[in-house]
Scaffold this active site. Structure first.
Site, PDB file in Angstrom:
ATOM      1  N   ASP A  83     -32.589   8.236  11.990  1.00 46.11           N
ATOM      2  CA  ASP A  83     -31.159   7.974  12.101  1.00 46.11           C
ATOM      3  C   ASP A  83     -30.420   9.218  12.582  1.00 46.11           C
ATOM      4  O   ASP A  83     -30.925  10.331  12.489  1.00 46.11           O
ATOM      5  CB  ASP A  83     -30.587   7.507  10.756  1.00 46.11           C
ATOM      6  CG  ASP A  83     -30.827   8.503   9.630  1.00 46.11           C
ATOM      7  OD1 ASP A  83     -31.889   9.152   9.607  1.00 46.11           O
ATOM      8  OD2 ASP A  83     -29.929   8.669   8.772  1.00 46.11           O
ATOM      9  N   GLU A 145     -31.760   9.172   6.441  1.00 44.00           N
ATOM     10  CA  GLU A 145     -31.705  10.526   5.882  1.00 44.00           C
ATOM     11  C   GLU A 145     -30.277  11.038   5.845  1.00 44.00           C
ATOM     12  O   GLU A 145     -29.888  11.770   4.936  1.00 44.00           O
ATOM     13  CB  GLU A 145     -32.581  11.475   6.719  1.00 44.00           C
ATOM     14  CG  GLU A 145     -32.805  12.845   6.079  1.00 44.00           C
ATOM     15  CD  GLU A 145     -31.701  13.861   6.378  1.00 44.00           C
ATOM     16  OE1 GLU A 145     -31.629  14.861   5.641  1.00 44.00           O
ATOM     17  OE2 GLU A 145     -30.909  13.655   7.331  1.00 44.00           O
TER      18      GLU A 145
HETATM   19 ZN   LIG Z   1     -31.451  15.945  10.104  1.00 37.13          ZN
END
Ligand SMILES: [Zn+2]
Length: 385
Positions: A83, A145
């Site tokens: 992401d 994340e």
């Molecule tokens: Zn990162």
């Protein structure tokens, strides 16, 4: 470029940049990462990797990918998140979703943080596809994340992967990182009773309780600072930041409710649940004192500190290969999840943190070959010899 069986570094990265995969705690910005996972899985399968796509519970558009070459216990994990953070298109001079080479750099959203690392890991692995692996090479691609870390949490819950060594290719400017602080984001909610301001007895002022809460949190911060200190960090103490406050509506009304958000940055050795319990003990007495409702809760699940060792075999190997002394950083990563699973973990990647989360994010061209060399040396050391 879609459909390339085993794209080279440049075509792989430009394809990954083309696929938007913003993750955000704001639902209107959150996208999911399945198209990136599917693209990576397709390429890695063509390279001979065994690919497991792990769905994220409660997130139908999100998954992790565990791609394994070779078999057996141990091995090396090269990990990245799929992401990106949201972007501000009108502040970019380039198209965030079209990789472009200029100024000896590759521009695009995710070049540095951190789709670039997947393209580099694949390029590094390509040299060894026909060799017998003594221990597996695992390319790991995670979800979320930048927001909830739900991908890393799902991996930790499943106890996967089972590598022995893990490199997380977050932007560290090639410097091995063995330690970072954790973070907890917390909210105090106070509900009192509104009323006409002419007579304080007509209500219970939540803002006045908030005032006491703020003073107590600041005293708590001082206590933490005298209890905990780690000279390995640029800011050696835990920090507590009062981030935002919302309450009341009018000067002539007793404030009926108030909400205060703050964060705590934890040093290795500190535990978020324990801290939250300690804080509750200090704050909850104000509820009775002032006749208000008061609650302290996490806004999002906390990220524990990453407390690796500067002497670990992997950190030592990375120091030797890069020429840099291992350091701590101020940002959080998925490292504590991997380290808790028993992997010798280092955060080490080709980008610079200054370019992450910024318009005109880029990866410098002169970082590409050194990263491939480094990853190949690690693959030889931990998977082939
Ligand atoms: Zn990162």
């Amino acid at each position: 470029m879609t459909g390339t069986l085993q794209p080279d570094f440049t075509s792989a990265l430009s394809r990954l940049i083309e696929i938007p995969s913003v993750s955000s705690t704001l639902p209107e910005l959150d996208m999911g990462n399945m198209p990136v996972i599917n693209e990576l899985a397709g390429w890695l399968e063509n390279m001979g990797f065994n690919c497991e796509i792990m769905p994220i519970p409660g997130e139908p558009n999100k998954a992790n990918l565990i791609a394994t070459l070779g078999s057996g216990p141990g091995g090396l994990v090269l990990s990245g998140h799929t992401d990106t953070v949201p972007y501000n298109a009108n502040r970019w001079n380039f198209d965030p979703f079209k990789m472009q080479e200029a100024n000896n750099r590759l521009y695009g959203l995710g070049t540095c943080d951190m789709k670039g690392f997947f393209a580099l890991a694949m390029e590094a692995a390509r040299a060894y596809l026909d060799q017998p692996f003594k221990a597996p090479l695992i390319i790991l691609a995670t979800a979320d994340e930048e927001s909830s870390m739900s991908g890393a949490r799902a991996l930790a819950a499943a106890g996967k992967p089972k590598g022995r060594y893990a490199v997380i290719g977050e932007p560290t400017g090639m410097v091995p990182v063995y330690m970072h602080k954790g973070i907890m984001m917390e909210r105090v909610s106070i509900i009192g009773q509104s009323g006409h301001s002419s007579n304080p007895a007509l209500g219970r002022n939540a803002m006045e309780t908030a005032h006491k809460v703020i003073s107590e949190i600041m005293a708590y911060r001082t206590d933490l600072g005298s209890q905990y200190n780690n000279p390995g960090f640029a800011v050696p103490t835990p920090t507590v930041n009062l981030g935002c406050i919302h309450g009341g509506d009018n000067p002539n009304r007793i404030c009926g409710s108030c909400r205060l958000d703050f964060d705590v940055r934890l040093l290795p050795g500190m535990d978020s649940q324990q801290l939250r319990n300690g804080l509750r003990k200090r704050l909850l007495p104000f509820a009775e004192q002032d006749g208000v409702e008061l609650a302290l809760e996490a806004i999002s699940p906390s990220i524990e500190p990453f407390a690796g060792s500067s002497d670990s075999p992997l950190v030592k190997a990375c120091e030797e290969l890069t020429g840099y002394t291992a350091e701590s950083v101020a940002f959080t990563t998925e490292a504590p999840f991997f380290s808790d699973m028993g992997m010798d973990t280092v955060v080490l990647g080709p980008g610079d943190i200054d370019q992450a989360h910024q318009p005109d994010e880029f990866l410098a061209l002169d970082r590409i070959q050194p990263t491939i060399d480094l990853l190949q040396a690690l693959i030889r050391k931990y998977c082939l010899n």
